[in-house]
Scaffold this active site. Structure first.
Site, mmCIF file in Angstrom:
data_model
loop_
_atom_site.group_PDB
_atom_site.id
_atom_site.type_symbol
_atom_site.label_atom_id
_atom_site.label_comp_id
_atom_site.label_asym_id
_atom_site.label_seq_id
_atom_site.Cartn_x
_atom_site.Cartn_y
_atom_site.Cartn_z
ATOM 1 N N HIS A 1 0.990 -1.204 0.159
ATOM 2 C CA HIS A 1 0.074 -0.108 -0.066
ATOM 3 C C HIS A 1 0.847 1.343 -0.075
ATOM 4 O O HIS A 1 1.592 1.695 0.963
ATOM 5 C CB HIS A 1 -0.922 -0.002 1.195
ATOM 6 N N SER B 1 3.924 0.979 3.045
ATOM 7 C CA SER B 1 3.073 0.635 4.410
ATOM 8 C C SER B 1 3.718 -0.559 5.225
ATOM 9 O O SER B 1 3.170 -0.809 6.240
ATOM 10 C CB SER B 1 1.481 0.506 4.135
ATOM 11 N N TYR B 2 4.632 -0.945 4.493
ATOM 12 C CA TYR B 2 5.143 -2.301 5.241
ATOM 13 C C TYR B 2 4.294 -3.498 5.230
ATOM 14 O O TYR B 2 4.000 -4.283 6.140
ATOM 15 C CB TYR B 2 5.631 -2.239 6.801
ATOM 16 N N HIS B 3 3.424 -3.310 4.074
ATOM 17 C CA HIS B 3 2.407 -4.568 3.750
ATOM 18 C C HIS B 3 2.956 -5.398 2.687
ATOM 19 O O HIS B 3 1.830 -5.512 1.817
ATOM 20 C CB HIS B 3 1.150 -3.852 3.704
ATOM 21 N N PRO B 4 3.873 -6.148 2.724
ATOM 22 C CA PRO B 4 4.216 -6.737 1.188
ATOM 23 C C PRO B 4 3.423 -8.130 1.543
ATOM 24 O O PRO B 4 3.024 -8.719 2.343
ATOM 25 C CB PRO B 4 5.744 -7.105 1.476
#
Length: 559
Positions: free
Chosen positions: A296, A468-471
């Site tokens: 994101h 967003s550190y949402h891989p």
């Protein structure tokens, strides 16, 4: 090679999904389960303090500390990627925002070939993992391992932000994880009793006394061993000593969207030509391994605050000392919250069926590109797109298991991402311009008054967008030529090998990922153990009946 042993199930990665898979599989007393984790145990008390999340995800001891390749559309900037390297994985270091996503996210999974993963089929697994504060809400779980709560005493800036959302014409939603995601409301937290509810605390501690469950930390997976097409063992290093464990039933990879495809490729599973260039013998040509990377894209509006009510007033030793004592003795107060108290899920334009923009209010300003807070009273509204059209990749850095993976998100590679982010910033600015924020909003610091035209905003986004550190998505679930696992989480074309983590998402969920990844762990455990799935839910969900013709309920209040 020392330490030869044999188990029924081996789980690689004790994170948000892996800890759940191991705990649920070990409920069968006849099955032996080994869970290996490259990091340490979560013994540091600071890891369990909700307000210490910023410290946790910057602590090198508990973090993989990956970086992306220079991002082509972000002026060649490298993006940091803090990923949990500790029991509990990223659930032990993240920001503790507990969200499920929109029901239509999971409908998209089913449409992409993930049979059995529609909204009505995954909702019971969310409910099974939750222990909610509102047990009368039929959408929430009441008796699960993970405590979920919402803040009770809102910061004045958060209260003003919620009033602004109403004045801007958006609807309030009582439960963003329930019937209606769209709108503004409180953001649930996986916090209970003033403590972080990581999967280490919620699942592994209760299961820790089972004699059939072993957890080895500081255990680095090097290579899956195959007998033909069947995964039969794993070579790893435990505290530097080489070991091999043989597996009677299955190996489950739960190492995350970066390390799961890395381990597959080190083991000869992935794009054949790429593996040969690294000198790796190809076991199975699977071109989708490492592809379809999603996240994101994120940035923020930062504003100076007129009144001394932001969290900045607590960034001093006397205040922090009092807060520490209160947390130690009462498990409440400032340290018992993540301070992401509220936010909104909105649609960027009419014609968008469900929210593609997430906003959340943080009642203090953080220095850009830093873990430090800005001096002076301020706040920020973080803006992220939820279904980026851009796709990146994960590749091997070398055939050495200690070499970090190469990561490229290709953020803003698709022009639609610029359009959505520009719209998100415009809508967030409009919300902050409402009368309810007049007593708090002094002036915009970032992007600032000079960034107004589309051209200026696009240039600013290239210079400032972060992860967003949402891989997710690098071993996607489905049935097309680029999918890696089938709907039962089995790796295509192989036996005895499954994946259960964010990498299997065919489409990224419209929310922070920790909640959906825990759900994946719950559902995958049933699939692996061949238990009957939980009965599907018949609860309905909301979409705006006028989504094709309007972006929100009504126009904003004129200031």
């Amino acid at each position: 090679m020392s330490g030869l042993r044999e188990v029924d199930y081996l789980v690689v990665g004790a994170g948000s999904a892996g800890a759940i898979v191991a705990a649920r599989l070990s409920a069968d007393a006849q099955a032996t389960v080994l869970l290996i984790e490259a990091g340490r145990r979560d013994l540091n008390p600071i890891l369990h303090i909700p307000a210490a999340a910023r410290w946790a995800f910057n602590a090198r001891r508990y973090n993989w500390n990956y970086q992306s390749e220079p991002e082509p559309r972000l002026n060649g900037r490298r993006l940091s990627q803090p990923r949990g390297r500790v029991v509990g994985g990223s659930s032990s270091i993240n920001g503790l925002v507990y969200l499920r996503g929109h029901a239509l996210d999971y409908e998209a999974w089913a449409e992409a070939g993930a049979d059995g993963w529609s909204y009505r089929e995954v909702l019971p697994y969310f409910q099974r993992l939750e222990r909610g504060a509102h047990a009368q809400n039929p959408y929430q779980g009441a008796d699960g391992p993970v405590g979920v709560s919402s803040v009770r005493d809102l910061n004045p800036i958060s209260r003003a932000f919620m009033r602004c959302c109403d004045e801007a014409g958006y609807d309030f939603t009582e439960d963003v994880n329930g019937y209606r995601q769209e709108g503004y409301g409180l953001f649930p937290m996986n916090i209970a009793g003033g403590l972080r509810q990581s999967t280490a605390r919620a699942y592994l501690r209760p299961a820790g006394r089972r004699s059939n469950l072993s957890v080895e930390t500081r255990a680095h997976a090097d290579r899956i061993v195959f007998d033909g097409r069947r995964a039969v063992a794993l070579d790893y290093r435990h505290r530097g000593r080489p070991r091999r464990v043989h597996v009677r039933r299955e190996i489950i990879l739960s190492a995350g969207a970066f390390n799961t495809p890395k381990l597959l490729m080190l083991s000869g599973v992935g794009p054949a030509d790429s593996l040969r260039r690294q000198g790796i013998t190809v076991v199975h040509d699977l071109p989708g391994v490492g592809m379809n990377l999603m996240d994101h894209p994120l940035s923020a509006i930062q504003a100076a605050c007129k009144q001394p009510v932001s969290l900045y007033r607590h960034l001093n030793l006397p205040s922090q000392g009092r807060a520490t004592l209160r947390w130690l003795f009462k498990r409440d107060g400032l340290l018992a919250s993540n301070h992401f108290e509220c936010g909104a899920f909105i649609r960027s334009a009419a014609g968008v069926r469900f929210p593609d923009i997430q906003l959340y209010l943080f009642p203090v300003a953080v220095a850009e590109g830093s873990k430090d807070f800005m001096r002076g009273h301020g706040f920020q509204v973080q803006v992220s797109t939820q279904r980026s059209a851009s796709r990146g990749w994960v590749k091997l850095g070398s055939s050495d298991p200690d070499t970090p993976p190469r990561i490229c998100f290709h953020f803003l590679d698709n022009e639609a991402d610029f359009t959505e982010l520009r719209a998100g910033f415009g809508l967030a600015r409009e919300i902050l311009a409402q009368p309810a924020m007049r007593d708090f909003h002094d002036h915009e610091m970032l992007p600032g008054p000079k960034v107004r035209t589309d051209r200026d905003m696009d240039a600013w986004l290239r210079a400032h967008v972060q992860s967003s550190y949402h891989p997710a998505g690098t071993c996607k679930m489905g049935r097309d030529s680029m999918s890696v696992v089938d709907p039962a989480c089995r790796v295509h074309g192989l036996e005895g090998l499954r994946i259960a983590d964010a990498s299997i998402m065919p489409v990224i969920t419209s929310c922070n990922l920790n909640g959906p990844v825990m759900m994946i762990g719950e559902k995958a455990a049933d699939l692996i153990a061949e238990r009957n799935p939980l009965p599907p839910s018949d609860l309905p969900f909301f979409t705006d009946p006028h989504w094709q013709t309007r972006q929100r309920r009504r126009p904003a209040v004129a200031d």
